[in-house]
Every structure is written in structure tokens, then in C-alpha cells.
Design a protein around this motif. Structure first.
Motif, PDB file in Angstrom:
ATOM      1  N   UNK A 210      -4.009   4.816  -6.757  1.00 18.69           N
ATOM      2  CA  UNK A 210      -2.647   4.390  -7.114  1.00 18.69           C
ATOM      3  C   UNK A 210      -2.496   2.880  -6.912  1.00 18.69           C
ATOM      4  N   UNK A 211      -1.760   2.241  -7.798  1.00 23.85           N
ATOM      5  CA  UNK A 211      -1.687   0.779  -7.789  1.00 23.85           C
ATOM      6  C   UNK A 211      -1.146   0.226  -6.475  1.00 23.85           C
ATOM      7  N   UNK A 212      -0.206   0.882  -5.861  1.00 21.62           N
ATOM      8  CA  UNK A 212       0.329   0.395  -4.580  1.00 21.62           C
ATOM      9  C   UNK A 212      -0.779   0.359  -3.518  1.00 21.62           C
ATOM     10  N   UNK A 213      -1.580   1.404  -3.470  1.00 20.02           N
ATOM     11  CA  UNK A 213      -2.688   1.466  -2.510  1.00 20.02           C
ATOM     12  C   UNK A 213      -3.749   0.407  -2.826  1.00 20.02           C
ATOM     13  N   UNK A 214      -4.083   0.255  -4.106  1.00 25.74           N
ATOM     14  CA  UNK A 214      -5.069  -0.749  -4.499  1.00 25.74           C
ATOM     15  C   UNK A 214      -4.599  -2.160  -4.190  1.00 25.74           C
ATOM     16  N   UNK A 215      -3.310  -2.434  -4.417  1.00 24.07           N
ATOM     17  CA  UNK A 215      -2.767  -3.755  -4.084  1.00 24.07           C
ATOM     18  C   UNK A 215      -2.817  -4.007  -2.582  1.00 24.07           C
ATOM     19  N   UNK A 216      -2.527  -2.974  -1.799  1.00 15.66           N
ATOM     20  CA  UNK A 216      -2.591  -3.122  -0.339  1.00 15.66           C
ATOM     21  C   UNK A 216      -4.018  -3.460   0.102  1.00 15.66           C
ATOM     22  N   UNK A 217      -5.009  -2.709  -0.405  1.00 10.95           N
ATOM     23  CA  UNK A 217      -6.411  -2.973  -0.057  1.00 10.95           C
ATOM     24  C   UNK A 217      -6.821  -4.388  -0.481  1.00 10.95           C
ATOM     25  N   UNK A 218      -6.382  -4.780  -1.660  1.00 13.12           N
ATOM     26  CA  UNK A 218      -6.730  -6.107  -2.178  1.00 13.12           C
ATOM     27  C   UNK A 218      -6.099  -7.198  -1.326  1.00 13.12           C
ATOM     28  N   UNK A 219      -4.821  -7.064  -1.026  1.00 18.52           N
ATOM     29  CA  UNK A 219      -4.128  -8.043  -0.195  1.00 18.52           C
ATOM     30  C   UNK A 219      -4.806  -8.175   1.175  1.00 18.52           C
ATOM     31  N   UNK A 220      -5.089  -7.041   1.805  1.00 18.07           N
ATOM     32  CA  UNK A 220      -5.722  -7.076   3.127  1.00 18.07           C
ATOM     33  C   UNK A 220      -7.072  -7.788   3.069  1.00 18.07           C
ATOM     34  N   UNK A 221      -7.827  -7.567   2.002  1.00 16.08           N
ATOM     35  CA  UNK A 221      -9.126  -8.228   1.881  1.00 16.08           C
ATOM     36  C   UNK A 221      -8.962  -9.751   1.805  1.00 16.08           C
ATOM     37  N   UNK A 222      -8.017 -10.225   1.000  1.00  9.52           N
ATOM     38  CA  UNK A 222      -7.819 -11.673   0.865  1.00  9.52           C
ATOM     39  C   UNK A 222      -7.309 -12.287   2.169  1.00  9.52           C
ATOM     40  N   UNK A 223      -6.470 -11.576   2.899  1.00 12.28           N
ATOM     41  CA  UNK A 223      -5.992 -12.082   4.189  1.00 12.28           C
ATOM     42  C   UNK A 223      -7.160 -12.211   5.170  1.00 12.28           C
TER      43      UNK A 223
END
Length: 187
Positions: free
Chosen positions: A151-164
Motif C-alpha cells: 500500500x502506498x502509505x506503507x511504501x512512503x513510510x519505508x521510503x521516508x525512513x530510509x532517506x532519514x
């Protein structure tokens, strides 16, 4: 649907499909054509829309959005794309067949920015910039394949955490051009 490119960029992608099909037909090259929807996830180059939005937000900058922000894209988390491609390589008939792999998560650029802001718990400042010539308003594909996607919300969360957690990776990749307010991302 027939190929109907609207810009030199999309024409180059369409012509690549035609070259592959010609080699399959003429020289019996074993090949398939895979057309995934827009991908996002960790390690995506900072000029692309989602990482650019994340990084610019982390740096306190506006995120440039083309036109009115209503252009729609269909998104898929990169790990899903990789898994689906690996599955196709195993099971596909190598006869020049075309496989569309949409993410099934179509959303406007402006709504995506709002969703990303919800995911990271911060309002994202946007600045509307001139649209590119020939830029498509909407990408949409259908498929006969059935598969599960993140789901896009979950994918965005994983992506954001990786960049942080990985500023060491992206910080050297950004340059002065990245910081210009009127310099939009590439999609």
C-alpha cells in the motif's frame, strides 16, 4: 492500447518497445517487454519526485510541483516491481509479449504530497512551477496479471525512513541546482 507518445521522452520509450519487437520477429531474439508504473523507494536518485520531496522537506525547502499538481501517476514500491519482474522472468513466454505492471495506486501529485506529509507528520511546502511541454496529465495501465503490492502509505513510510537514516548516501548526490526553487524534479 496503441502507443501514442506525447513528447520526445515518451517517444523514446515507445520506440524501444518497437525495437525489441522487431528483433524478436526478425532475428528470433527471446525477449519480453515489461512496462512498470512509476517506481519509488529507497536509493532512488534525489532528482525524482518522491525522494526530492522528502529531501527538500527535510532541508526546509519548498517542493516544486508542475502545473496545477493534478497530473496523476500510478505508483509502485520498488521491491514489488523487482519481485514481479523476477516472477515474469521465470514464467513468461519469451516471444516479445508485453507485460504491463501497474501499481494500482493512482494519485495526483498534489494528493501524493499531502499523503507524504501525513506519513512524515509534517506539512510539506509546495511551489507550483511551469509544466513541461508535452507532459502527460495521466498515466494509466491495465493488466491481466494479479499480484499484491505494498500500500502506498506503507511504501512512503519505508521510503521516508530510509532517506532519514541514510543522509550519508543522498547528501553527496545533491548539487546547487537541487536547491533552486524553480527547478522541478524529473519523473
Amino acid at each position: 492500447s496503441p502507443l501514442n507518445p506525447s513528447s520526445p521522452y515518451s517517444a523514446s520509450k515507445a520506440s524501444a518497445d518497437l525495437f525489441v519487437r522487431a528483433y524478436v520477429r526478425t532475428y528470433k531474439v527471446e525477449a519480453i517487454i515489461i512496462r512498470p508504473s512509476n517506481n519509488y523507494g529507497p536509493r532512488q536518485f534525489p532528482e525524482k519526485f518522491i525522494p526530492k520531496a522528502i529531501i527538500r522537506t527535510l532541508l526546509g525547502l519548498h517542493v516544486p510541483i508542475y502545473g496545477d499538481g493534478k497530473a496523476e501517476r500510478d505508483w509502485m514500491f520498488v521491491e514489488d516491481t523487482g519481485r514481479i519482474i523476477a516472477d515474469l522472468i521465470e514464467k513468461a513466454e519469451w516471444s516479445g509479449e508485453v507485460y504491463n505492471i501497474p501499481g494500482g495506486q493512482r494519485i495526483s501529485n498534489l494528493d501524493l504530497i499531502k499523503l507524504l506529509g501525513e506519513v512524515i507528520g509534517r506539512e510539506i511546502k509546495v511551489k507550483f512551477v511551469s509544466d513541461r511541454p508535452g507532459h502527460d496529465r495521466r498515466y494509466c495501465m491495465t493488466t491481466r496479471l494479479k499480484y499484491d503490492v505494498t500500500p502506498i502509505r506503507e511504501g512512503l513510510r519505508k521510503t521516508y525512513e530510509w532517506y532519514v537514516e541514510n543522509e550519508w548516501w543522498w547528501r553527496p548526490l545533491i548539487n546547487d541546482k537541487f536547491f533552486k526553487e524553480d527547478e522541478p524534479w524529473k519523473d
